[in-house]
Design a protein around this motif. Structure first.
Motif, PDB file in Angstrom:
ATOM      1  N   GLU A  48      45.300  32.912  45.399  1.00 47.72           N
ATOM      2  CA  GLU A  48      44.785  33.616  44.229  1.00 47.72           C
ATOM      3  C   GLU A  48      43.751  34.681  44.618  1.00 47.72           C
ATOM      4  O   GLU A  48      43.718  35.763  44.034  1.00 47.72           O
ATOM      5  N   ALA A  49      42.902  34.382  45.602  1.00 44.14           N
ATOM      6  CA  ALA A  49      41.921  35.370  46.059  1.00 44.14           C
ATOM      7  C   ALA A  49      42.634  36.581  46.651  1.00 44.14           C
ATOM      8  O   ALA A  49      42.244  37.730  46.407  1.00 44.14           O
ATOM      9  N   GLY A  50      43.688  36.326  47.416  1.00 42.07           N
ATOM     10  CA  GLY A  50      44.475  37.422  47.971  1.00 42.07           C
ATOM     11  C   GLY A  50      45.107  38.266  46.886  1.00 42.07           C
ATOM     12  O   GLY A  50      45.113  39.499  46.956  1.00 42.07           O
ATOM     13  N   LEU A  51      45.629  37.608  45.861  1.00 42.59           N
ATOM     14  CA  LEU A  51      46.233  38.340  44.742  1.00 42.59           C
ATOM     15  C   LEU A  51      45.201  39.171  43.978  1.00 42.59           C
ATOM     16  O   LEU A  51      45.504  40.281  43.525  1.00 42.59           O
ATOM     17  N   LEU A  52      43.996  38.645  43.836  1.00 39.17           N
ATOM     18  CA  LEU A  52      42.931  39.421  43.175  1.00 39.17           C
ATOM     19  C   LEU A  52      42.649  40.714  43.940  1.00 39.17           C
ATOM     20  O   LEU A  52      42.503  41.780  43.336  1.00 39.17           O
ATOM     21  N   ALA A  53      42.568  40.611  45.259  1.00 36.58           N
ATOM     22  CA  ALA A  53      42.303  41.799  46.075  1.00 36.58           C
ATOM     23  C   ALA A  53      43.437  42.808  45.944  1.00 36.58           C
ATOM     24  O   ALA A  53      43.199  44.007  45.760  1.00 36.58           O
ATOM     25  N   ILE A  54      44.667  42.323  46.003  1.00 36.96           N
ATOM     26  CA  ILE A  54      45.830  43.208  45.880  1.00 36.96           C
ATOM     27  C   ILE A  54      45.852  43.866  44.507  1.00 36.96           C
ATOM     28  O   ILE A  54      46.086  45.075  44.384  1.00 36.96           O
ATOM     29  N   SER A  55      45.585  43.086  43.479  1.00 33.70           N
ATOM     30  CA  SER A  55      45.579  43.618  42.106  1.00 33.70           C
ATOM     31  C   SER A  55      44.524  44.692  41.913  1.00 33.70           C
ATOM     32  O   SER A  55      44.698  45.610  41.112  1.00 33.70           O
ATOM     33  N   ALA A  56      43.437  44.573  42.673  1.00 34.42           N
ATOM     34  CA  ALA A  56      42.359  45.558  42.585  1.00 34.42           C
ATOM     35  C   ALA A  56      42.620  46.758  43.493  1.00 34.42           C
ATOM     36  O   ALA A  56      41.810  47.676  43.553  1.00 34.42           O
ATOM     37  N   GLY A  57      43.746  46.736  44.200  1.00 40.90           N
ATOM     38  CA  GLY A  57      44.097  47.851  45.073  1.00 40.90           C
ATOM     39  C   GLY A  57      43.349  47.867  46.393  1.00 40.90           C
ATOM     40  O   GLY A  57      43.253  48.899  47.042  1.00 40.90           O
ATOM     41  N   ARG A  58      42.810  46.711  46.783  1.00 40.14           N
ATOM     42  CA  ARG A  58      42.067  46.628  48.049  1.00 40.14           C
ATOM     43  C   ARG A  58      42.912  45.953  49.113  1.00 40.14           C
ATOM     44  O   ARG A  58      43.740  45.108  48.814  1.00 40.14           O
ATOM     45  N   ASN A  59      42.661  46.302  50.376  1.00 36.82           N
ATOM     46  CA  ASN A  59      43.367  45.630  51.465  1.00 36.82           C
ATOM     47  C   ASN A  59      42.476  44.598  52.160  1.00 36.82           C
ATOM     48  O   ASN A  59      42.833  44.074  53.202  1.00 36.82           O
ATOM     49  N   THR A  60      41.316  44.329  51.593  1.00 35.40           N
ATOM     50  CA  THR A  60      40.441  43.274  52.108  1.00 35.40           C
ATOM     51  C   THR A  60      40.136  42.290  50.982  1.00 35.40           C
ATOM     52  O   THR A  60      40.043  42.666  49.818  1.00 35.40           O
ATOM     53  N   VAL A  61      39.976  41.044  51.368  1.00 39.57           N
ATOM     54  CA  VAL A  61      39.633  39.990  50.408  1.00 39.57           C
ATOM     55  C   VAL A  61      38.146  39.711  50.579  1.00 39.57           C
ATOM     56  O   VAL A  61      37.673  39.488  51.694  1.00 39.57           O
ATOM     57  N   SER A  62      37.420  39.733  49.491  1.00 38.43           N
ATOM     58  CA  SER A  62      35.964  39.583  49.556  1.00 38.43           C
ATOM     59  C   SER A  62      35.518  38.184  49.149  1.00 38.43           C
ATOM     60  O   SER A  62      36.284  37.410  48.567  1.00 38.43           O
ATOM     61  N   VAL A  63      34.262  37.899  49.440  1.00 40.48           N
ATOM     62  CA  VAL A  63      33.657  36.641  48.991  1.00 40.48           C
ATOM     63  C   VAL A  63      33.761  36.556  47.471  1.00 40.48           C
ATOM     64  O   VAL A  63      34.050  35.492  46.919  1.00 40.48           O
ATOM     65  N   GLY A  64      33.564  37.685  46.794  1.00 41.15           N
ATOM     66  CA  GLY A  64      33.647  37.715  45.333  1.00 41.15           C
ATOM     67  C   GLY A  64      35.010  37.312  44.810  1.00 41.15           C
ATOM     68  O   GLY A  64      35.109  36.666  43.757  1.00 41.15           O
ATOM     69  N   ASP A  65      36.074  37.653  45.541  1.00 39.42           N
ATOM     70  CA  ASP A  65      37.419  37.233  45.126  1.00 39.42           C
ATOM     71  C   ASP A  65      37.519  35.716  45.158  1.00 39.42           C
ATOM     72  O   ASP A  65      38.032  35.091  44.226  1.00 39.42           O
ATOM     73  N   PHE A  66      37.009  35.125  46.224  1.00 39.73           N
ATOM     74  CA  PHE A  66      37.041  33.663  46.334  1.00 39.73           C
ATOM     75  C   PHE A  66      36.150  33.022  45.273  1.00 39.73           C
ATOM     76  O   PHE A  66      36.517  32.007  44.677  1.00 39.73           O
ATOM     77  N   GLN A  67      34.992  33.617  45.014  1.00 36.58           N
ATOM     78  CA  GLN A  67      34.091  33.073  43.996  1.00 36.58           C
ATOM     79  C   GLN A  67      34.747  33.094  42.625  1.00 36.58           C
ATOM     80  O   GLN A  67      34.637  32.123  41.870  1.00 36.58           O
ATOM     81  N   SER A  68      35.426  34.171  42.302  1.00 37.44           N
ATOM     82  CA  SER A  68      36.108  34.267  41.003  1.00 37.44           C
ATOM     83  C   SER A  68      37.146  33.170  40.843  1.00 37.44           C
ATOM     84  O   SER A  68      37.250  32.548  39.783  1.00 37.44           O
TER      85      SER A  68
END
Length: 92
Positions: A48-68
């Motif tokens: 899910e964190a990876g999908l959040l990053a992809i959905s946001a158009g980023r190629n990196t997954v952040s701590v914030g993605d995991f926190q969400s």
């Protein structure tokens, strides 16, 4: 336990574009905030964190993605279930 979760998280984020410093922070955060999660729930958090990053158009997954993801996670294992399995494991 926390050691098993660390290994699950390491395996599931190894292909993410994360710096080694951020990886340590992410692993620390995940282990501290996923007590009682099953292995499949840990895998789901990473996906899910990876999908959040992809959905946001980023190629990196952040701590914030995991926190969400962790903040919205509904655990399938109750404290009673954890106690039962802990007692069961100690019977051996």
């Amino acid at each position: 336990d926390s050691l098993a979760r660390v290994e699950i998280f390491k395996k599931n984020i190894r292909h993410f574009n994360i710096s080694s410093t951020d990886e340590e922070d992410i692993l620390s955060y995940l282990v501290e905030n996923t007590h009682g999660c099953s292995g499949s729930e840990c895998v789901l958090v990473c996906q899910e964190a990876g999908l959040l990053a992809i959905s946001a158009g980023r190629n990196t997954v952040s701590v914030g993605d995991f926190q969400s993801v962790v903040n919205g996670l509904v655990k399938g294992i109750t404290e009673e279930m954890l106690e039962y399995y802990t007692e069961f494991a100690q019977r051996k």
